[in-house]
Design an enzyme around this catalytic site. Structure first.
Site, PDB file in Angstrom:
ATOM      1  N   ARG A  68       0.844  -1.204   0.000  1.00 34.24           N
ATOM      2  CA  ARG A  68       0.000   0.000   0.000  1.00 34.24           C
ATOM      3  C   ARG A  68       0.884   1.261   0.000  1.00 34.24           C
ATOM      4  O   ARG A  68       0.465   2.313  -0.461  1.00 34.24           O
ATOM      5  CB  ARG A  68      -0.950  -0.001   1.216  1.00 34.24           C
ATOM      6  CG  ARG A  68      -1.772   1.279   1.335  1.00 34.24           C
ATOM      7  CD  ARG A  68      -3.047   1.103   2.156  1.00 34.24           C
ATOM      8  NE  ARG A  68      -2.846   0.451   3.425  1.00 34.24           N
ATOM      9  CZ  ARG A  68      -2.303   1.023   4.518  1.00 34.24           C
ATOM     10  NH1 ARG A  68      -1.908   2.277   4.473  1.00 34.24           N
ATOM     11  NH2 ARG A  68      -2.182   0.340   5.641  1.00 34.24           N
ATOM     12  N   TYR A 121     -16.295  14.785 -16.726  1.00 35.00           N
ATOM     13  CA  TYR A 121     -16.713  13.387 -16.750  1.00 35.00           C
ATOM     14  C   TYR A 121     -17.787  13.193 -15.654  1.00 35.00           C
ATOM     15  O   TYR A 121     -17.660  13.755 -14.559  1.00 35.00           O
ATOM     16  CB  TYR A 121     -15.504  12.475 -16.517  1.00 35.00           C
ATOM     17  CG  TYR A 121     -15.912  11.098 -16.099  1.00 35.00           C
ATOM     18  CD1 TYR A 121     -16.655  10.294 -16.957  1.00 35.00           C
ATOM     19  CD2 TYR A 121     -15.610  10.608 -14.836  1.00 35.00           C
ATOM     20  CE1 TYR A 121     -17.075   9.037 -16.566  1.00 35.00           C
ATOM     21  CE2 TYR A 121     -16.016   9.351 -14.442  1.00 35.00           C
ATOM     22  CZ  TYR A 121     -16.763   8.575 -15.309  1.00 35.00           C
ATOM     23  OH  TYR A 121     -17.187   7.342 -14.911  1.00 35.00           O
ATOM     24  N   ASP A 197      -7.066  17.421 -15.669  1.00 36.03           N
ATOM     25  CA  ASP A 197      -7.382  16.076 -16.146  1.00 36.03           C
ATOM     26  C   ASP A 197      -7.067  16.030 -17.638  1.00 36.03           C
ATOM     27  O   ASP A 197      -7.739  16.653 -18.454  1.00 36.03           O
ATOM     28  CB  ASP A 197      -8.866  15.755 -15.874  1.00 36.03           C
ATOM     29  CG  ASP A 197      -9.231  14.321 -16.248  1.00 36.03           C
ATOM     30  OD1 ASP A 197      -8.593  13.762 -17.164  1.00 36.03           O
ATOM     31  OD2 ASP A 197     -10.174  13.767 -15.638  1.00 36.03           O
ATOM     32  N   LYS A 222      -8.076   4.684 -19.874  1.00 41.25           N
ATOM     33  CA  LYS A 222      -8.308   5.112 -21.263  1.00 41.25           C
ATOM     34  C   LYS A 222      -7.040   4.931 -22.109  1.00 41.25           C
ATOM     35  O   LYS A 222      -6.548   3.842 -22.213  1.00 41.25           O
ATOM     36  CB  LYS A 222      -8.810   6.557 -21.281  1.00 41.25           C
ATOM     37  CG  LYS A 222      -9.850   6.876 -20.205  1.00 41.25           C
ATOM     38  CD  LYS A 222     -11.059   5.975 -20.283  1.00 41.25           C
ATOM     39  CE  LYS A 222     -12.112   6.440 -19.298  1.00 41.25           C
ATOM     40  NZ  LYS A 222     -12.911   5.381 -18.722  1.00 41.25           N
TER      41      LYS A 222
HETATM   42  N1  PLP Z   1     -11.625  11.583 -16.140  1.00 45.89           N
HETATM   43  C1  PLP Z   1     -12.138  11.436 -17.376  1.00 45.89           C
HETATM   44  C2  PLP Z   1     -11.975  12.548 -18.373  1.00 45.89           C
HETATM   45  C3  PLP Z   1     -12.846  10.281 -17.719  1.00 45.89           C
HETATM   46  O1  PLP Z   1     -13.351  10.158 -18.944  1.00 45.89           O
HETATM   47  C4  PLP Z   1     -13.007   9.261 -16.741  1.00 45.89           C
HETATM   48  C5  PLP Z   1     -13.758   8.034 -17.028  1.00 45.89           C
HETATM   49  O2  PLP Z   1     -14.421   7.917 -18.034  1.00 45.89           O
HETATM   50  C6  PLP Z   1     -12.472   9.467 -15.466  1.00 45.89           C
HETATM   51  C7  PLP Z   1     -11.774  10.634 -15.208  1.00 45.89           C
HETATM   52  C8  PLP Z   1     -12.612   8.438 -14.388  1.00 45.89           C
HETATM   53  O3  PLP Z   1     -11.754   7.373 -14.637  1.00 45.89           O
HETATM   54  P1  PLP Z   1     -11.983   5.861 -14.119  1.00 45.89           P
HETATM   55  O4  PLP Z   1     -13.174   5.330 -14.825  1.00 45.89           O
HETATM   56  O5  PLP Z   1     -10.694   5.194 -14.493  1.00 45.89           O
HETATM   57  O6  PLP Z   1     -12.185   5.933 -12.647  1.00 45.89           O
END
Ligand code: PLP
Length: 407
Positions: A68, A121, A197, A222
C-alpha cells in the site's frame, strides 16, 4: 537507459536493469503485499521515511515496506509516467476516480473553494457537485469563454480560501477547451495548485505541466492502458505536491495493485503508436462524415481554425487533435438509431482503447448529472461520443457511413 531521450524510447526500458532480474529483458512483477526487512533497525528506518517522520539523508533510498506504501513495479511505472509528462514525479492509482478523489482530499478542506471547469466526466461531476458539497466545499464553475478578470472576481466573491483549481480539458464529452495558463495564473495568485485532467489528449498530445498545471491527472483506464482490460489512474507533477498526494494515497489505500501496474507499464510501450494511429483514423473519419445529412453538428479539435479564440487556444495548448469526436444528431431517437446500427464500432462507455467505442452521454456516462446543467453545457439528448480506435480505416469508414445512412 543510456541512449534515446524521447519518452517513446524511454517507455521501452527506462528504469529497469536486466542484471537485477536474472537478465530478464522485461521488468518483473512483484505480487507481494509485504517485504521482509533484513533486520529490525532497517524496518525502523523504512518506516521513518515512509511515514515522513524525518527527511531522507542525501541519496538515502526509501526501502520497501508494504505494497500500500510502495512496490518496485509501481515505482518503475511511476518513473515512466513522470517522463511522459516531463514532470519530476508520478503516482499510480486504482482508478481515475481514485486519483481525482485523492487529489481533492489532499488539497480541499471544509470551507474551501474549488474552481472547476464544466462539463466534467460524469463521475467527477458527481464528486464535485454532490459529495464535496456535503463536505462544505464551495465551488466556482468555469465556462469556456470566461476571461481572467471574471474568474478572479468569482473566486473573490466565493469568500473562502481557494484550495484547488481543477480543469478537464478537452472536456468529456463535448471537447470544449479551457485555458490552462490563464487558470494557473488565477490559482497561483491565491497560492492554490492547479490540477488538469489530461485523459482526452494524453501525454502524447498535451503537456499541462508545461503550461502551468501543478498536477496532471488521468484515467489510465483510457489511452494510457489503451486495451479496455484494466482500470487505473495517474497523477504526475512536482516532487513536493506529488509527495503530498502520495501521503494521502498511503493512508486511503487508493494505489494501483502490482498486476495492474505491470500491465500499464507494458501498455505504455505502444502509447505513441496507438495514439498516432487513432488520431490519423479520427482525422480521416471526420473528413469523410462531416457533411452527412443526419449530422446536425460535429466537434473535433482538428476542425478548429486559427484566428478564432478556440482555434488559437488549441494551437497554444495542444500538439494534436487526438481521437475523440462529438456528434450531435437531431434527438435521442436519431442518436440511438446511429448507435444501434454500428457493427465495427462497439456500443460501450469508456474511450481511448484499441477498438472504437461509441456511447450516448446523456443517458449513459453523464446520466447522473443535473439535467438543467446537461442542457446548458451542450450534453443534449442528440449527442453521441465516439472514441476512434486503431482498426483498418476502410472498415471504420464503411461502418460509420452505413450507420449514418440508417439514422
Ligand atoms: N476523467 C475522465 C476525463 C474520464 O473520462 C473518466 C472516465 O471515463 C475518469 C476521469 C474516471 O476514470 P476511471 O473510470 O478510471 O475511474
Amino acid at each position: 537507459m543510456k541512449r534515446g531521450t524521447h519518452p517513446a524510447t524511454a517507455m521501452l526500458g527506462h528504469g529497469h536493469a536486466p542484471g537485477d532480474a536474472s537478465g530478464s529483458l522485461k521488468p518483473p512483477l512483484y505480487p507481494t503485499s509485504t517485504f521482509v526487512f533484513p533486520n529490525a533497525a532497517e524496518g525502523k528506518r523504512c518506516f521513518e521515511l515512509a511515514y515522513g517522520l524525518r527527511p531522507p539523508t542525501p541519496g538515502e533510498a526509501p526501502g520497501m515496506v508494504y505494497s500500500r506504501l510502495s512496490n518496485p513495479g509501481l515505482e518503475l511505472l511511476e518513473e515512466r509516467l513522470a517522463l511522459l509528462d516531463r514532470t519530476a514525479s508520478g503516482l499510480s492509482f486504482a482508478s481515475g476516480m481514485a486519483a481525482i478523489s485523492t487529489v481533492f482530499l489532499t488539497f480541499l478542506r471544509p470551507g474551501d473553494v474549488l474552481v472547476h471547469s464544466r462539463p466534467l466526466y460524469g463521475g467527477t461531476d458527481h464528486v464535485v457537485t454532490s459529495l464535496l458539497d456535503e463536505f462544505d466545499v464551495a465551488r466556482v464553475e468555469l465556462s469556456p469563454g470566461m476571461d481572467e478578470a471574471e474568474i478572479e472576481a468569482r473566486v473573490v466573491a466565493a469568500g473562502g480560501r481557494l484550495g484547488l483549481a481543477f480543469l478537464e480539458t478537452p472536456a468529456n464529452p463535448t471537447n470544449a477547451l479551457f485555458n490552462i495558463e490563464m487558470v494557473s495564473r488565477v490559482a497561483h495568485a491565491h497560492d492554490a495548485p492547479l490540477a488538469v485532467d489530461n485523459t482526452f489528449l494524453g501525454p502524447v498530445w498535451q503537456s499541462p505541466a508545461a503550461l502551468g498545471a501543478d498536477l496532471v491527472v488521468y484515467s489510465a483506464t483510457k489511452f494510457l492502458g489503451g486495451h479496455s482490460d484494466l482500470i487505473a489512474g495517474v497523477v504526475t507533477g512536482s516532487e513536493d505536491l506529488v509527495g503530498e498526494v502520495a501521503a494521502t494515497r498511503a493512508f486511503l489505500g487508493t494505489m494501483s495493485d502490482p498486476w495492474t501496474a505491470w500491465l500499464l507499464t507494458r501498455s505504455l510501450e505502444t502509447l505513441h503508436l496507438r495514439m498516432e494511429r487513432q488520431a490519423d483514423n479520427a482525422r480521416r473519419l471526420v473528413e469523410a462524415i462531416g457533411g452527412h445529412r443526419s449530422i446536425r453538428r460535429l466537434s473535433y479539435l482538428g476542425l478548429l481554425r486559427s484566428g478564432t479564440p478556440e482555434g488559437d487556444l488549441f494551437t497554444r495548448q495542444c500538439r494534436g487533435p487526438g481521437s475523440m469526436i462529438s456528434v450531435w444528431f437531431a434527438d435521442e431517437g436519431a442518436a440511438y438509431r446511429f448507435l444501434d446500427a454500428l457493427e465495427v464500432v462497439r456500443l460501450a462507455v469508456s474511450l481511448g482503447s484499441t477498438e472504437s467505442l461509441a456511447q450516448h452521454p446523456a443517458s449513459m456516462t453523464h446520466a447522473g448529472c443535473d439535467p438543467e446543467a446537461r442542457e446548458r453545457l451542450d450534453v443534449t439528448d442528440g449527442l453521441v461520443r465516439i472514441s476512434v480506435g486503431i482498426e483498418d480505416y476502410a472498415d471504420l469508414h464503411g461502418d460509420v457511413l452505413a450507420a449514418l445512412d440508417r439514422v
